[in-house]
Write an enzyme that holds these catalytic residues in place. Structure first.
Site, PDB file in Angstrom:
ATOM      1  N   TYR A 187       0.835  -1.271   0.002  1.00 31.52           N
ATOM      2  CA  TYR A 187      -0.180  -0.174   0.326  1.00 31.52           C
ATOM      3  C   TYR A 187       0.947   0.909  -0.400  1.00 31.52           C
ATOM      4  O   TYR A 187       1.737   1.401   1.110  1.00 31.52           O
ATOM      5  CB  TYR A 187      -0.825   0.020   1.171  1.00 31.52           C
ATOM      6  N   ASP A 193      -6.609  -0.347  -6.022  1.00 32.47           N
ATOM      7  CA  ASP A 193      -7.784  -0.970  -6.452  1.00 32.47           C
ATOM      8  C   ASP A 193      -8.473   0.438  -4.872  1.00 32.47           C
ATOM      9  O   ASP A 193      -9.488  -0.271  -4.564  1.00 32.47           O
ATOM     10  CB  ASP A 193      -8.569  -1.929  -6.453  1.00 32.47           C
ATOM     11  N   HIS A 235     -10.294  -6.828  -4.916  1.00 33.52           N
ATOM     12  CA  HIS A 235      -9.752  -7.118  -3.723  1.00 33.52           C
ATOM     13  C   HIS A 235     -11.371  -8.059  -2.782  1.00 33.52           C
ATOM     14  O   HIS A 235     -11.792  -7.649  -1.885  1.00 33.52           O
ATOM     15  CB  HIS A 235     -10.044  -4.688  -3.181  1.00 33.52           C
TER      16      HIS A 235
HETATM   17  C1  LIG Z   1     -10.224 -11.246   2.679  1.00 28.17           C
HETATM   18  C2  LIG Z   1      -8.943 -10.056   2.566  1.00 28.17           C
HETATM   19  C3  LIG Z   1      -8.705  -9.611   1.608  1.00 28.17           C
HETATM   20  C4  LIG Z   1      -8.114  -8.819   1.743  1.00 28.17           C
HETATM   21  C5  LIG Z   1      -7.594  -7.723   2.780  1.00 28.17           C
HETATM   22  C6  LIG Z   1      -7.901  -8.254   3.926  1.00 28.17           C
HETATM   23  C7  LIG Z   1      -9.087  -9.584   4.306  1.00 28.17           C
HETATM   24  C8  LIG Z   1      -9.670  -9.932   5.259  1.00 28.17           C
HETATM   25  N1  LIG Z   1      -6.609  -6.917   2.588  1.00 28.17           N
HETATM   26  S1  LIG Z   1      -7.387  -5.569   3.401  1.00 28.17           S
HETATM   27  O1  LIG Z   1      -7.588  -5.556   4.658  1.00 28.17           O
HETATM   28  O2  LIG Z   1      -6.454  -4.451   2.814  1.00 28.17           O
HETATM   29  O3  LIG Z   1      -8.818  -5.402   2.760  1.00 28.17           O
HETATM   30  C9  LIG Z   1      -5.385  -6.568   1.655  1.00 28.17           C
HETATM   31  C10 LIG Z   1      -4.928  -6.111   1.699  1.00 28.17           C
HETATM   32  O4  LIG Z   1      -3.747  -5.592   2.954  1.00 28.17           O
HETATM   33  N2  LIG Z   1      -3.730  -5.559   0.355  1.00 28.17           N
HETATM   34  C11 LIG Z   1      -4.461  -5.657  -0.726  1.00 28.17           C
HETATM   35  O5  LIG Z   1      -4.057  -5.696  -1.314  1.00 28.17           O
HETATM   36  N3  LIG Z   1      -5.356  -6.459  -0.624  1.00 28.17           N
HETATM   37  C12 LIG Z   1      -6.062  -7.298   0.269  1.00 28.17           C
HETATM   38  N4  LIG Z   1      -7.709  -8.284   0.293  1.00 28.17           N
HETATM   39  C13 LIG Z   1      -7.471  -8.047  -1.229  1.00 28.17           C
HETATM   40  C14 LIG Z   1      -7.095  -9.713  -0.953  1.00 28.17           C
HETATM   41  O6  LIG Z   1      -5.572 -10.013  -0.993  1.00 28.17           O
HETATM   42  C15 LIG Z   1      -7.725 -10.756  -2.221  1.00 28.17           C
HETATM   43  O7  LIG Z   1      -7.526  -9.489  -3.698  1.00 28.17           O
HETATM   44  C16 LIG Z   1      -8.655 -10.967  -2.162  1.00 28.17           C
HETATM   45  O8  LIG Z   1      -8.514 -11.543  -1.117  1.00 28.17           O
HETATM   46  C17 LIG Z   1      -9.126 -11.979  -3.434  1.00 28.17           C
HETATM   47  O9  LIG Z   1     -10.159 -12.999  -2.792  1.00 28.17           O
HETATM   48  P1  LIG Z   1     -11.086 -13.757  -2.056  1.00 28.17           P
HETATM   49  O10 LIG Z   1     -10.905 -13.513  -0.602  1.00 28.17           O
HETATM   50  O11 LIG Z   1     -12.585 -14.207  -2.890  1.00 28.17           O
HETATM   51  O12 LIG Z   1      -9.946 -15.060  -2.614  1.00 28.17           O
END
Ligand SMILES: Cc1cc2c(cc1C)[n+](S(=O)(=O)[O-])c1c(=O)[nH]c(=O)nc-1n2C[C@H](O)[C@H](O)[C@H](O)COP(=O)(O)O
Length: 495
Positions: free
Chosen positions: A238, A266, A357
């Protein structure tokens, strides 16, 4: 030598105008910081005068106090001998989770990724379940991510000798056993006390690549140190509004052997994840929400509270700067159109992750699997497809989903929530079992499709004529419906 303070002395400082907390054995005076705590005041007051380590750990990277607060807030160390005698009563929720854990199915009874989701829903505390399971707004995209795979049908070929099937492949020049990787998902310690290191250990034993999140609960170095000597890891970044912080992190990551830099594009701000946000409101007293609503954005959940640093000004012009500070291959994570995939290639990126995401950002963004074919066509049209790697993530729950993505041109797929649920319910063994299930399912589909190696999986093996028919009725997905849950607000408001 730091001052030793007794728990009794700490307990006296439990007022809003005099609040001390114990975190990791240190005593902090948070009186001044209290009104500015992004997670609200109530959660701090809940632990005023007490040991807050258990509540602090999952949400905050270990070094966050040192990074953001003045050293003056640290009053000294607590007398650990006396602290261990302080009895913390079990809450109703602690009891529910403990009983669920004592009665959960044996690991051998887990047959697919949804089984892990169902168990995780029962053993996770509500704030952890809310954070992991939530999508944004009406969660249409989150559900679409998986149901889009149901609109793709196979064209199996038979009478092929499929005795020996090889599922191994190469991603960014690194060999791996399966065309999947554990994608970046923040706050691993919400689900397991060891956090992201659990994923590292399973990746090591199953020869799977791990993408390390910026917002990990474990420190970056803890995660890298837990890896094996030739284990491949990538960094998800990030971008910080303070670019020096990002530059320092990227250079350090490269020096620690990261094999890829995935810049998340995104999330100029984190999405509107209402299950997660409800958890925040539950912890807030109404007067605090109204009184301080101007000071700190109150309608935020866990992730939003610690993601204020993300730079919304990130743009294509920044790629040249990133290329000047690192030799790591740069990929953009969160690409959602063919036009942007072409721009990423034109700006010298090594590849992209087509991703929304996990449906946690823009609701009604298309699923990655739906746009994959058009992205590959656009790259080919512009002669930009050679040596450019396209990954997808979102809704991958079966070996057949992995096969469909590879057939449409993906080099590999990222999987998020399933590995979080396996980690939260069964730890390292759970993640290893789920990796084994994906391997077995994928291998089986290869056999049924008449192919023995990844390079032989081609677009004409799938039928995507319905891929854009969003309102065609999908076969009811009972398994995921069983696991899927609309979070019931726990307080008695008329929400
Ligand atoms: C489920 C989940 C996803 C997050 C995630 C945390 C969780 C609990 N976090 S977030 O808190 O900021 O949204 C990240 C993250 O740190 N950085 C990122 O690039 N994607 C983040 N993602 C998105 C992740 O990298 C994938 O794009 C997404 O999880 C794929 O979908 P599935 O969970 O259905 O496999």
């Amino acid at each position: 030598m730091s001052v030793i303070i007794s728990p009794e002395e700490v307990a006296k400082h439990n007022k809003k105008d005099d609040v001390w907390l114990i975190i990791h054995g240190k005593v902090y005076d948070l009186t001044e910081f209290l009104p500015d705590h992004p997670g609200g005041q109530k959660i701090i007051m809940k632990y005023a005068g007490k040991d807050a380590t258990k509540a602090f750990e999952p949400i905050h990277p270990p070094d966050i106090i040192q990074r953001f607060l003045s050293p003056k807030v640290c009053m000294g160390s607590v007398d650990l001998a006396k602290l261990s005698k302080v009895v913390v009563e079990e809450t109703e929720e602690d009891k529910k989770v403990r009983l669920a854990r004592e009665n959960m199915p044996r690991l051998e009874e887990m047959y697919n990724s949804f089984d892990f989701e169902t168990v995780a829903r029962s053993v996770l505390k509500s704030d952890a379940w809310a954070y992991y399971s939530s999508g944004s707004d009406d969660e249409i995209t989150m559900r679409e991510n998986h149901s889009a795979f149901h609109r793709i049908w196979f064209r199996p070929r038979v009478m092929v000798n499929v005795k020996d099937v090889d599922t191994s492949t190469t991603m960014l020049g690194s060999r791996t056993s399966l065309p999947i990787y554990v994608t970046a998902t923040a706050l691993g310690k919400l689900g397991h006390p060891e956090g992201e290191v659990v994923l590292t250990k399973a990746c090591k034993s199953r020869d799977i690549i791990q993408m390390i999140p910026t917002l990990a609960s474990c420190s970056f170095d803890e995660i890298v140190t837990a890896a094996g000597p030739d284990q491949t890891q990538w960094l998800q970044l990030y971008v910080n509004s303070n670019r020096e912080v990002s530059e320092k992190f990227v250079r350090h990551a490269e020096s620690r052997g990261m094999k890829g830099l995935f810049i998340t594009a995104d999330a100029p701000q984190l999405g509107h994840r209402e299950k997660d946000m409800r958890q925040k409101y539950i912890q807030e007293e109404p007067d605090e929400i109204t009184r301080n609503s101007t000071a700190v954005v109150r309608d935020q959940g866990a992730a939003r509270a610690i993601s204020q640093f993300i730079d919304p000004s990130l743009c294509w012009d920044d790629i040249a700067w990133f290329k000047s500070i690192t030799k790591m291959p740069i990929l953009i994570k969160g690409i959602q159109t063919a036009e942007d995939a072409v721009l990423a290639a034109r700006h010298g990126c090594k590849g992209v992750v087509l991703s929304n995401h996990g449906g946690r950002q823009l609701d009604f963004a298309p699923s990655a699997i739906e746009i994959l074919a058009e992205v590959m066509e656009a790259l080919k049209r512009e002669n930009l497809d050679q040596g450019f790697e396209v990954y997808i993530d979102g809704g991958i729950r079966r070996g057949s989903d992995i096969f469909k993505a590879i057939a449409l041109g993906a080099t590999g797929v990222g999987i998020g929530r399933p590995f979080l649920y396996a980690m939260s319910s069964y730890g390292v063994e759970g993640v290893e079992r789920l990796m084994g299930l994906f391997q077995d399912e994928f291998e089986m589909v290869m056999r049924f499709m008449g192919v023995t190696k990844i390079a032989d999986i081609k677009p004409d093996m799938v039928d995507i004529r319905n891929i854009k028919d969003h309102f065609v009725s999908n076969p009811t997905d009972y398994l995921s419906k069983l696991a899927y849950e609309k979070m019931q607000p726990r307080h008695n408001s008329k929400l």
